[in-house]
Scaffold this active site. Sequence first.
Site, PDB file in Angstrom:
ATOM      1  N   HIS A 125      -3.397  -6.732  -4.986  1.00 21.75           N
ATOM      2  CA  HIS A 125      -2.146  -6.179  -5.499  1.00 21.75           C
ATOM      3  C   HIS A 125      -2.349  -5.354  -6.761  1.00 21.75           C
ATOM      4  O   HIS A 125      -3.206  -5.641  -7.592  1.00 21.75           O
ATOM      5  CB  HIS A 125      -1.105  -7.285  -5.717  1.00 21.75           C
ATOM      6  N   ASN A 126      -1.557  -4.285  -6.861  1.00 19.53           N
ATOM      7  CA  ASN A 126      -1.561  -3.378  -8.010  1.00 19.53           C
ATOM      8  C   ASN A 126      -2.860  -2.587  -8.179  1.00 19.53           C
ATOM      9  O   ASN A 126      -3.085  -1.978  -9.227  1.00 19.53           O
ATOM     10  CB  ASN A 126      -1.249  -4.119  -9.311  1.00 19.53           C
TER      11      ASN A 126
END
Length: 341
Positions: free
Chosen positions: A239-240
């Site tokens: 994620h991210n």
Amino acid sequence: MKASEIAEFVGGELRGESEIDITSVADLATAATGQIAFFEKADSLPETGASCVFVSRSFSGGGPTTLIAVKDPKLAFALLAATLHPRRDRGSYIHPTSDTSKAKLGSNVFVGAFASIGEGSTIGDGSQILAGVRIGDSVTVGANCVLHANVVIEDGCTIGDEVVLHGGVVIGGDGFGYVRDSASTPEAGGEYIKFPQLGTVVIENNVEIGSNTCVDRGALGETRIGRGTKIDNLVQVGHNVQIGKRCVIAAQTGISGSTVIEDDCVIGGQVGFGDHVRVKSGAIIGSQAGVLPGKIVRPGVWWGTPIQPLDEYKRQNAHVKGLERLKAEVKDLARRLKDRS
């Protein structure tokens, strides 16, 4: 396609018969009449049945076949292959077992058997959604994309134009984010509470992602893959993560959350990234390297665990290989000292 037309198409120098018809590309060793291959070396051409061969401009030999001299034979071969073997046009079709009733489809869209496209999602012109694909709600898929069998795109993700997702790719699954609650069940050391995974994934134009790769949605922001990036099979993108333009990432690499990989990087197979790593534009990381959390990887060639410049890695590897010899020498010295005492 005539040999003369091919030479003009790739900006090459024709050496031989200009009117030979070429219908397909093939490997040099197995090519037959009507096919074209490529040869990158400057020495004599191996025996081949190909009617035509791309060679480098420095190639001075001959052969029983027509040659086209170019700067980069492999690139010329790839460019021609895209022309002689274009992507299959499946036309406009919606299989009766698919569910597209709440989606907006562009023109000339193909939807295969048992595919489903969620409410408010849009599919761009000329895209192909093959069998078993699952697209959630409010997803945008651009023009001329190909989503192969059993691809999953979760709610709210954005896919650009000319994107290819191979079988089993999952886009927008929850990231691996948890917070430990030390106050709960003290005897067990605390429970893990899931951190919200409410962000999205943005995949820019002309990206290709290999089979069974997973790209997790951002926790609160976005996970982004830049234009022209190519990702191999079985890669985990946390994620991210932010991946720049024109990167190449080989199989079984794992990229932890909030890592930034800038433009034009090359990542070998089975590389492991800790979280919050930054890889600067133009860096090359060799296979099975380990990048510690928070590390900044600057341009150059890197290898090893923990990651280090290639020259340093080679020196250390040479020292390790010399340990057995050093051990024998120390034993010999100890024996001599003992004999003299």
